[in-house]
Scaffold this active site. Structure first.
Site, short mmCIF file in Angstrom:
data_model
loop_
_atom_site.label_atom_id
_atom_site.label_comp_id
_atom_site.label_asym_id
_atom_site.label_seq_id
_atom_site.Cartn_x
_atom_site.Cartn_y
_atom_site.Cartn_z
N ASP A 28 44.10 48.40 20.64
CA ASP A 28 44.83 48.08 19.36
C ASP A 28 44.19 48.52 18.04
O ASP A 28 44.94 48.86 16.92
CB ASP A 28 44.96 46.61 19.30
CG ASP A 28 43.87 45.67 19.31
OD1 ASP A 28 42.81 46.30 19.80
OD2 ASP A 28 43.89 44.51 19.19
N GLU A 51 37.69 53.17 30.82
CA GLU A 51 36.87 53.95 29.79
C GLU A 51 35.78 54.81 30.32
O GLU A 51 35.35 55.71 29.82
CB GLU A 51 36.59 52.95 28.50
CG GLU A 51 37.58 52.50 27.69
CD GLU A 51 38.24 51.32 28.41
OE1 GLU A 51 39.09 50.60 27.52
OE2 GLU A 51 37.93 50.86 29.25
N HIS A 114 38.71 39.46 17.80
CA HIS A 114 38.59 39.65 19.37
C HIS A 114 37.80 40.90 19.65
O HIS A 114 37.79 41.98 18.59
CB HIS A 114 40.04 39.70 19.88
CG HIS A 114 41.02 40.95 19.15
ND1 HIS A 114 41.45 40.94 18.21
CD2 HIS A 114 41.25 42.02 19.93
CE1 HIS A 114 42.16 42.01 18.01
NE2 HIS A 114 42.12 42.91 19.06
N HIS A 115 37.24 41.27 20.60
CA HIS A 115 36.42 42.20 20.98
C HIS A 115 35.01 42.26 20.55
O HIS A 115 34.30 43.36 20.84
CB HIS A 115 37.02 43.87 20.86
CG HIS A 115 38.45 43.92 21.56
ND1 HIS A 115 38.76 43.06 22.73
CD2 HIS A 115 39.42 44.77 21.29
CE1 HIS A 115 39.93 43.63 23.20
NE2 HIS A 115 40.49 44.60 22.43
N GLY A 408 22.73 60.85 37.69
CA GLY A 408 22.88 60.26 39.06
C GLY A 408 23.65 58.88 39.32
O GLY A 408 23.45 57.88 39.93
N ASP A 435 32.54 58.22 50.41
CA ASP A 435 33.39 56.90 50.45
C ASP A 435 33.03 56.01 49.59
O ASP A 435 33.98 55.23 48.82
CB ASP A 435 33.63 56.45 51.83
CG ASP A 435 32.13 56.33 52.50
OD1 ASP A 435 31.14 56.88 52.30
OD2 ASP A 435 32.28 55.65 53.65
N ASN A 462 31.25 58.67 55.62
CA ASN A 462 30.11 58.28 56.97
C ASN A 462 30.07 56.62 56.74
O ASN A 462 29.04 56.41 57.50
CB ASN A 462 29.11 59.13 56.71
CG ASN A 462 28.83 58.81 54.99
OD1 ASN A 462 28.70 57.91 54.15
ND2 ASN A 462 27.60 59.68 54.74
N GLY A 464 29.65 54.10 54.63
CA GLY A 464 28.53 53.31 53.97
C GLY A 464 28.00 54.13 53.07
O GLY A 464 28.22 55.40 52.78
N GLU A 468 21.44 55.49 50.33
CA GLU A 468 20.74 54.14 50.15
C GLU A 468 20.13 53.86 51.43
O GLU A 468 18.97 53.10 51.95
CB GLU A 468 21.62 53.15 49.60
CG GLU A 468 21.74 53.31 48.01
CD GLU A 468 22.61 54.13 47.51
OE1 GLU A 468 23.29 55.02 48.27
OE2 GLU A 468 22.96 54.05 46.34
#
Length: 562
Positions: A28, A51, A114-115, A408, A435, A462, A464, A468
């Site tokens: 707005d 955003e 607001h915001h 990253g 994925d 793969n 997952g 990690e």
């Protein structure tokens, strides 16, 4: 004396720095500016899904076009985008972030809006953004013109984001323009005398060395000096390597190009060539962890010349203000009189395809996929397996590589690919995303379709978060997530809905939507993709759960040991 609205003046300046698409989300406090964008025949509104994705898109756009822009709403919108802006700061991209804020009278009263945080402080978000931008401004009627120019110029010269707070009531406010001078977007010239001394010394050192080598890195791409760097490398004739962040900066068909150097995760033959050097010429170096094989360059004992955007360093002597932009052409001209001609062993390549399985492994994928990438293609890779897979992938002619090796942020690639595709519709975009990363920013597929873009999207499934898992917790449930029907993505995001094909809209024509589990299925699908270059394609590529590029495996091993 002419008049212009403050909002239109911003748009005029953005067009001046080669921007024709502005990304963002309506709010707005910014919609009168969006009216101006939509009514400007020279501009396109990116119309992103959120955003964060819009900031990623502006970043990807800037990598192709030179600069990018994003418009968000005050508070909630700008904070959603700030991760993407921080990434642009980290990776040196001039993205102009324009924030529509409440009216100046509202801000002066400290109204409970607001915001806001409800504390009457309407500058708090600008203060946050000041930490990840090189210049910021809160516009007033008195300072608007000068501050707009200052922020944009500073951002473009320094290759970092800029922030402009634009109050709602000033967007259409008219201001007098006594004269409009072109923006100054080039850095100051190198000091002449110091530059000449530095060049003379560099030429002397090169002449006296027995085995000099060159490493080209990411700052060459950020400062758009690829032509200058390639000419220097070709004329110098010295063994030349690129760092991972510099991939694509040097024409890999040059006879003296030797491959990617990333410390201990490089090919052994590449490391050996670097080890035997007695002089290292670094151009645009960025010595981050992933870019240097977790800080395993091991070049401390090699005499080094470092050409940068702000200085030149020869061994331990710094020549302040002597910029690579000015030095490279002069070095090339001087060396052209005595061009070095050397004989090279064949350049080391990735291991050939292992034919012991029909599964789509990383060894197979990164050897095979260059056959299907068009000349001058834009290759966008996600943080994770694909980012490391392209390190030693054969570079198709004229290819541009986009990845976020330093910042990253997973999910970055999807939004960045939208921006890259918008930046140059004449070039084919190839997006490689895992994925897990895809689940963060999948909404941007809708923007691809809406904007009529035609990338080829490879979803590497793969099952997952593999990167990690390789670092820690391979069997932990937190490294897994809900399986999706990825191969139905284009359909789900409205690619086949008739309502999206009504008069006045030009969505992407839908091509292949396929789930491929074997090499033959992959090759059959890619043959169809190649036959339909003007369509958007989506391939869900099923890969073994723990299969990984060798470069990622080596990096994870180094991470464990440090």
């Amino acid at each position: 004396m002419s008049q212009v609205s403050i909002g239109q003046y911003i748009l005029n300046r953005l067009k001046e720095i080669n921007i024709d698409t502005i990304f963002g989300v309506p709010g707005d406090f910014n919609m009168p500016l969006l009216d101006l964008i939509e009514d400007d025949v020279a501009l396109t509104w990116g119309n992103n899904a959120n955003e964060l994705n819009s900031a990623y898109a502006a970043d990807g756009y800037a990598r192709v076009r030179g600069a990018g822009a994003v418009v968000t709403a005050f508070g909630v919108g700008e904070l959603s985008a700030i991760n993407g802006i921080a990434g642009s700061y980290s990776e040196m991209l001039p993205v102009i972030h324009i924030v529509g804020t409440p009216r100046t009278t509202t801000q002066e009263k400290g109204s409970l809006m607001h915001h806001s945080l409800g504390n009457g402080d309407f500058r708090v978000f600008e203060k946050m953004s000041a930490m990840v931008t090189v210049a910021s401004a809160s516009l007033t009627l008195a300072n608007a013109i000068s501050e707009i120019d200052r922020v944009i110029q500073t951002a473009v010269i320094n290759k970092r984001p800029g922030y402009i707070s634009l109050p709602f009531n000033l967007i259409n406010t008219m201001v007098e323009l006594p004269s409009v001078l072109p923006l100054i977007v080039s850095p100051p010239k190198s000091p002449e005398q110091v530059k000449n001394i530095a060049i003379k010394e560099i030429l002397r050192v090169i002449q006296e060395s027995q085995n000099p080598v060159i490493i080209v890195d990411g700052c060459i791409l950020r400062h758009r000096l690829t032509a200058e760097a390639n000419e220097f490398v070709e004329i110098a004739g010295l063994p030349t390597f690129s760092a991972p962040m510099g991939k694509g900066a040097i024409d890999e068909s040059l006879p003296n190009y030797r491959g990617v150097y990333a410390g201990a995760i490089s090919f052994e033959e590449v490391s050996e060539e670097i080890k035997n050097a007695d002089l290292l010429i670094e151009i645009g170096s960025i010595k981050s962890d992933f870019n240097t094989g977790n800080f395993t360059y091991g070049l401390e004992k090699i005499k080094t010349i470092s050409l940068n955007s702000s200085n030149t360093i020869i061994f331990h002597a710094e020549y302040s203000g002597v910029r690579m932009q000015d030095v490279l052409p002069l070095l090339t001209a001087a060396l052209s009189e005595n061009k070095i001609s050397l004989d090279y062993k064949p350049r080391v390549r990735s291991a050939p395809i292992d034919n012991e399985t029909v599964e789509i492994t990383h060894n197979y994928l990164w050897n095979k996929v260059p056959e299907y990438i068009a000349e001058n293609g834009i290759i966008v890779s996600e943080t994770g397996t694909s980012e490391f897979g392209i390190f030693n992938m054969e570079s198709p002619k004229g290819a541009t590589f986009i990845g976020q090796i330093l910042w990253g942020s997973i999910g970055y690639s999807v939004g960045a690919a939208v921006g890259a595709a918008m930046a140059d519709r004449s070039r084919k975009v190839y997006l490689f995303v895992g994925d897990g990363s895809f689940q963060l920013t999948a909404q941007e597929i809708s923007v691809f379709i809406r904007q009529g873009l035609t990338p080829v999207i490879f979803l590497l499934n793969n099952d997952g978060y593999l990167m990690e898992k390789l670092i820690h917790g391979p069997e932990r449930s937190y490294n897994n997530f809900q399986m999706w029907k990825y191969s139905q993505t284009l359909d789900y995001f409205g690619g086949n809905l008739e309502v999206n094909k009504t008069e006045g809209k030009n969505p992407s024509p839908i091509g292949i939507e396929a789930k491929v589990s074997t090499r033959q299925e992959f090759e059959n699908a890619m043959e169809k993709v190649s036959e339909e270059p003007d369509k958007i394609h989506f391939l869900e590529v099923i890969m073994p759960a723990f299969d990984s590029p060798r470069e990622l495996l080596l990096l994870c091993d180094l991470s464990e040991n440090r």
